[in-house]
Design a protein around this motif. Structure first.
Motif, short mmCIF file in Angstrom:
data_model
loop_
_atom_site.label_atom_id
_atom_site.label_comp_id
_atom_site.label_asym_id
_atom_site.label_seq_id
_atom_site.Cartn_x
_atom_site.Cartn_y
_atom_site.Cartn_z
N UNK A 1 -18.87 -0.10 0.99
CA UNK A 1 -19.34 1.07 0.26
C UNK A 1 -18.15 1.64 -0.51
N UNK A 2 -18.20 1.52 -1.84
CA UNK A 2 -17.08 1.95 -2.67
C UNK A 2 -17.51 2.94 -3.75
N UNK A 3 -18.52 3.75 -3.41
CA UNK A 3 -19.00 4.73 -4.37
C UNK A 3 -18.97 6.12 -3.76
N UNK A 4 -17.80 6.78 -3.79
CA UNK A 4 -17.71 8.14 -3.25
C UNK A 4 -18.34 9.15 -4.20
N UNK B 1 0.84 -1.19 0.00
CA UNK B 1 0.00 0.00 0.00
C UNK B 1 0.88 1.25 0.00
N UNK B 2 0.38 2.39 -0.41
CA UNK B 2 -0.88 2.56 -1.13
C UNK B 2 -0.75 1.99 -2.54
N UNK B 3 -1.85 1.70 -3.16
CA UNK B 3 -1.81 1.07 -4.48
C UNK B 3 -0.98 1.90 -5.46
N UNK B 4 -1.22 3.20 -5.48
CA UNK B 4 -0.52 4.09 -6.41
C UNK B 4 -0.58 5.50 -5.85
N UNK C 1 -4.31 5.65 4.61
CA UNK C 1 -4.79 4.66 3.64
C UNK C 1 -5.29 3.39 4.33
N UNK C 2 -4.63 2.96 5.41
CA UNK C 2 -5.06 1.77 6.14
C UNK C 2 -6.42 2.01 6.82
N UNK C 3 -6.55 3.16 7.48
CA UNK C 3 -7.80 3.45 8.19
C UNK C 3 -8.98 3.58 7.22
N UNK C 4 -8.73 4.23 6.09
CA UNK C 4 -9.80 4.39 5.10
C UNK C 4 -10.16 3.04 4.48
N UNK C 5 -9.16 2.20 4.20
CA UNK C 5 -9.45 0.88 3.64
C UNK C 5 -10.32 0.07 4.58
N UNK D 1 -8.31 0.66 -5.39
CA UNK D 1 -8.31 1.81 -6.29
C UNK D 1 -9.23 2.91 -5.78
N UNK D 2 -10.34 2.55 -5.15
CA UNK D 2 -11.25 3.56 -4.60
C UNK D 2 -10.60 4.27 -3.42
N UNK D 3 -9.84 3.53 -2.61
CA UNK D 3 -9.09 4.17 -1.53
C UNK D 3 -8.17 5.23 -2.12
N UNK D 4 -7.42 4.86 -3.15
CA UNK D 4 -6.52 5.82 -3.80
C UNK D 4 -7.29 6.98 -4.41
N UNK D 5 -8.44 6.70 -5.00
CA UNK D 5 -9.26 7.77 -5.58
C UNK D 5 -9.63 8.83 -4.54
#
Length: 357
Positions: A195-198, A98-101, A183-187, A336-340
């Motif tokens: 829920x992956x639709x921000x 992590x993070x993915x990118x 990033x860990x806490x948000x994941x 990817x949504x975490x990174x977004x």
């Protein structure tokens, strides 16, 4: 059971602190190739964790064309996408740290490449494998919390700035505590909520304590000239279904509210938090209650249990998926949504406006 052959790209802190020892402890794979731009680090890692004939490289392009089952990408954040895409295209499954990118565009390139090559890609969010995380996830799956409409993702350190490697280098890492531990806490929070639709994000980042020369830091003083990333960052996230998430991340903050890789969930039936051990709260028979499940591995006199650590479970999960005996827990589309969202927080802070996703 087939012994998997692995290659490690990046033999620094996260490789030696997590992946290499946990792969060795898991025991069903062997590491046959090591790569690092500092050759001595690759040689040392191979001596401690590799096979007798393990190969050493300073260029990852050479390693990925070996006969390997999977490649681990444990390099600074900026190179995650480049190396992962190359390894997938070379026919390797990939575990990327992590993070993915460093941004959403790169994250989606990784997702699309994994789909195109039909290779597995997972991201190193090992906190999903903790005992409290698994218990709470099951509660969420079972609907015990109801509709989770408000959550807090917490990654607060008081004075614990990593002063080694390139952690303080904005170019190499893409950011500081937000992209590193936020990033860990948000994941964890998104995973619990499923829920992956921000919908929109407002973010702020701060460089308030970077210049201190006597910071009482856990890992010693930092060089203010090299501390180019934020020392703290905060986000306010609204999801498409109306749910709200607040994200707090800091390496240095004058606060005693110190919690790392923790989540707080508020649902229509009950709530939960990880702040002082996992606690479920709700009402029953017209009374309020708090439930603290016993997550110890033992439970028998004179026996403390034999719990497997999250880092080892992470490896087992990846290996089982490669062998076709299980599914990935951390999906690249989720990461990817975490990174977004992290990307949007940085953008919002830079531009001083709400970001609509």
């Amino acid at each position: 059971m087939k012994t998997l052959k692995l290659g490690i790209i990046g033999c620094g802190g996260i490789a030696n602190g997590k992946h290499l020892p946990s792969i060795k402890k898991e025991g069903s794979a062997e590491i046959v190739a090591f790569c690092d731009i500092i050759e001595e680090r690759a040689i040392e890692a191979a001596k401690n964790y590799g096979t007798e004939d393990a190969k050493i490289f300073t260029d990852y392009r050479e390693l990925i064309h070996l006969d390997l089952d999977a490649v681990y990408v444990c390099t600074p954040n900026r190179s995650h996408c480049e190396i992962t895409v190359a390894a997938l295209n070379a026919g390797k499954h990939v575990m990327c740290e992590k993070p993915m990118a460093i941004n959403y565009t790169q994250a989606m390139e990784m997702v699309e490449t994994a789909k195109k090559t039909n290779k597995l890609l997972t991201i190193g969010y090992q906190n999903r494998y903790r005992g409290d995380s698994n218990y709470l996830k099951q509660e969420c799956v079972n609907g015990e919390l109801g509709d989770i409409y408000y959550a807090k993702a917490k990654a607060i350190r008081r004075r614990a700035v990593p002063t080694w490697g390139v952690f303080l280098n904005e170019y190499e890492q893409g950011g500081g505590p937000l992209i590193d531990i936020g990033t860990h806490a948000l994941d964890l929070t998104l995973w619990m909520m499923n829920n992956y639709k921000p919908k929109s994000v407002v973010g702020t980042i701060y460089h308030k304590l970077n210049g201190e020369t006597q910071p009482a830091n856990a890992w010693g003083p930092w060089d203010p000239e090299k501390f180019t990333v934020e020392d703290s960052a905060f986000g306010f996230i609204i999801m498409e279904d109306g749910a709200t998430i607040t994200l707090e991340a800091s390496w240095a903050l004058n606060s005693l509210d110190v919690h790392e890789a923790k989540t707080v969930l508020c649902g229509t039936k009950a709530g939960a938090d990880m702040l002082n051990g996992l606690t479920i709260n709700g009402t029953k028979n017209d009374r309020q209650y708090e439930l603290k499940p016993n997550l110890e591995a033992g439970g028998v006199a004179f026996y403390d249990g034999n719990a497997t650590t999250p880092e080892v479970i992470e490896q087992q999960t990846f290996f089982n998926a490669i062998r076709g005996k299980g599914e990935l827990v951390v999906l690249p589309e989720q990461a990817a949504v975490v990174t977004q969202i992290l990307d949007a927080i940085y953008q919002s802070a830079r531009e001083g406006r709400q970001i609509i996703l």
